[in-house]
Design a protein around this motif. Sequence first.
Motif, PDB file in Angstrom:
ATOM      1  N   GLY A  25       0.779  -1.230   0.000  1.00  0.00           N
ATOM      2  CA  GLY A  25       0.000   0.000   0.000  1.00  0.00           C
ATOM      3  C   GLY A  25       0.806   1.273   0.000  1.00  0.00           C
ATOM      4  N   SER A  26       2.106   1.209   0.314  1.00  0.00           N
ATOM      5  CA  SER A  26       2.958   2.394   0.286  1.00  0.00           C
ATOM      6  C   SER A  26       3.551   2.577  -1.108  1.00  0.00           C
ATOM      7  CB  SER A  26       4.107   2.278   1.295  1.00  0.00           C
ATOM      8  OG  SER A  26       3.644   2.463   2.613  1.00  0.00           O
ATOM      9  N   GLU A  27       3.476   3.800  -1.605  1.00  0.00           N
ATOM     10  CA  GLU A  27       4.078   4.112  -2.901  1.00  0.00           C
ATOM     11  C   GLU A  27       5.504   4.608  -2.694  1.00  0.00           C
ATOM     12  OE1 GLU A  27       3.325   6.846  -6.906  1.00  0.00           O
ATOM     13  OE2 GLU A  27       2.180   7.233  -5.072  1.00  0.00           O
ATOM     14  N   PHE A  28       6.439   4.020  -3.435  1.00  0.00           N
ATOM     15  CA  PHE A  28       7.842   4.428  -3.390  1.00  0.00           C
ATOM     16  C   PHE A  28       8.242   4.931  -4.773  1.00  0.00           C
ATOM     17  CE2 PHE A  28       7.456   1.374   0.015  1.00  0.00           C
ATOM     18  CZ  PHE A  28       8.282   1.854   1.030  1.00  0.00           C
ATOM     19  N   ILE A  29       8.860   6.090  -4.823  1.00  0.00           N
ATOM     20  CA  ILE A  29       9.330   6.682  -6.077  1.00  0.00           C
ATOM     21  C   ILE A  29      10.811   6.994  -5.920  1.00  0.00           C
ATOM     22  CG2 ILE A  29       9.083   8.578  -7.719  1.00  0.00           C
ATOM     23  CD1 ILE A  29       6.221   8.962  -6.581  1.00  0.00           C
ATOM     24  N   ALA A  30      11.649   6.359  -6.738  1.00  0.00           N
ATOM     25  CA  ALA A  30      13.089   6.609  -6.714  1.00  0.00           C
ATOM     26  C   ALA A  30      13.465   7.547  -7.851  1.00  0.00           C
ATOM     27  CB  ALA A  30      13.871   5.302  -6.842  1.00  0.00           C
ATOM     28  N   ALA A  99      17.243   9.802  -4.448  1.00  0.00           N
ATOM     29  CA  ALA A  99      16.240  10.077  -3.421  1.00  0.00           C
ATOM     30  C   ALA A  99      15.070   9.132  -3.644  1.00  0.00           C
ATOM     31  CB  ALA A  99      15.768  11.525  -3.489  1.00  0.00           C
ATOM     32  N   VAL A 100      14.575   8.556  -2.559  1.00  0.00           N
ATOM     33  CA  VAL A 100      13.398   7.690  -2.647  1.00  0.00           C
ATOM     34  C   VAL A 100      12.283   8.332  -1.824  1.00  0.00           C
ATOM     35  CG1 VAL A 100      12.420   5.419  -2.245  1.00  0.00           C
ATOM     36  CG2 VAL A 100      14.821   5.632  -2.957  1.00  0.00           C
ATOM     37  N   VAL A 101      11.223   8.683  -2.505  1.00  0.00           N
ATOM     38  CA  VAL A 101      10.075   9.338  -1.881  1.00  0.00           C
ATOM     39  C   VAL A 101       9.064   8.256  -1.494  1.00  0.00           C
ATOM     40  CG1 VAL A 101       8.235  11.035  -2.200  1.00  0.00           C
ATOM     41  CG2 VAL A 101      10.459  11.358  -3.335  1.00  0.00           C
ATOM     42  N   ARG A 102       8.563   8.331  -0.252  1.00  0.00           N
ATOM     43  CA  ARG A 102       7.561   7.350   0.182  1.00  0.00           C
ATOM     44  C   ARG A 102       6.273   8.049   0.580  1.00  0.00           C
ATOM     45  NH1 ARG A 102       7.435   3.485   5.640  1.00  0.00           N
ATOM     46  NH2 ARG A 102       5.656   2.199   4.966  1.00  0.00           N
ATOM     47  N   TYR A 103       5.169   7.482   0.107  1.00  0.00           N
ATOM     48  CA  TYR A 103       3.845   7.876   0.548  1.00  0.00           C
ATOM     49  C   TYR A 103       3.283   6.691   1.337  1.00  0.00           C
ATOM     50  CZ  TYR A 103       4.198  11.708  -2.815  1.00  0.00           C
ATOM     51  OH  TYR A 103       4.595  12.830  -3.509  1.00  0.00           O
ATOM     52  N   TYR A 104       3.130   6.876   2.609  1.00  0.00           N
ATOM     53  CA  TYR A 104       2.751   5.773   3.501  1.00  0.00           C
ATOM     54  C   TYR A 104       1.344   5.273   3.179  1.00  0.00           C
ATOM     55  CZ  TYR A 104       1.892   3.231   7.865  1.00  0.00           C
ATOM     56  OH  TYR A 104       1.593   2.268   8.810  1.00  0.00           O
TER      57      TYR A 104
END
Length: 204
Positions: A25-30, A99-104
């Motif tokens: 369910g968490s989105e990760f964007i590198a 950088a890795v952005v996470r949306y919980y």
Amino acid sequence: MTPDPFTTLEATPGAPWRADTVTQGSEFIALAARTDTPEEALDWVRSLRAERPDATHVCWAYVIGTAYRFSDDGEPGGTAGQPILRALQGQGVDHVTVAVVRYYGGIKLGTGGLARAYGNLAAECVRTARRHLVRPRVTVTASVPFADVSTLYHLLTQHDTERGEETYTATGLTLTLHLYPEDTGTFRAALRDATRGNGELSEA
């Protein structure tokens, strides 16, 4: 000291490489880009945070020569920044920030799950990016009397050089040049021969 060549990414902070995934369910964007100084790397990370104020975490790492740094940005210690750094080191790249952005997404991944999510995505992003070998140049100065200025300009067309600042003195021209380290000896000899010993090449 002769600078060493290094492999980096064909991307800038303005156009980074990207990879993304959804885990529990968490989105990760590198995002990965070439950055040539720690200041450039940190400025880029700050700009990402400003662009994504709703992100839960923006974790990152950079490798720039002998300098490196990483941040977990609020994730449990060792679960984000270090895995990203290890991914960079494992891919053998330099002058690169990821950088890795996470949306919980509401489901906790645990320390092992977080480390895998951050590290694997960072590695994928760098692995799929286009790369190129950077051969740093050295800076030298070529000095010739006025009678040999045209000779110097002609030599520049025959060798792989990058021109810098031109300075006219009372006796002639001093021109800053950027050469590949292995070409300096050849250019020095060519300059000496073409100017009958009147031209000089020295370290800047």
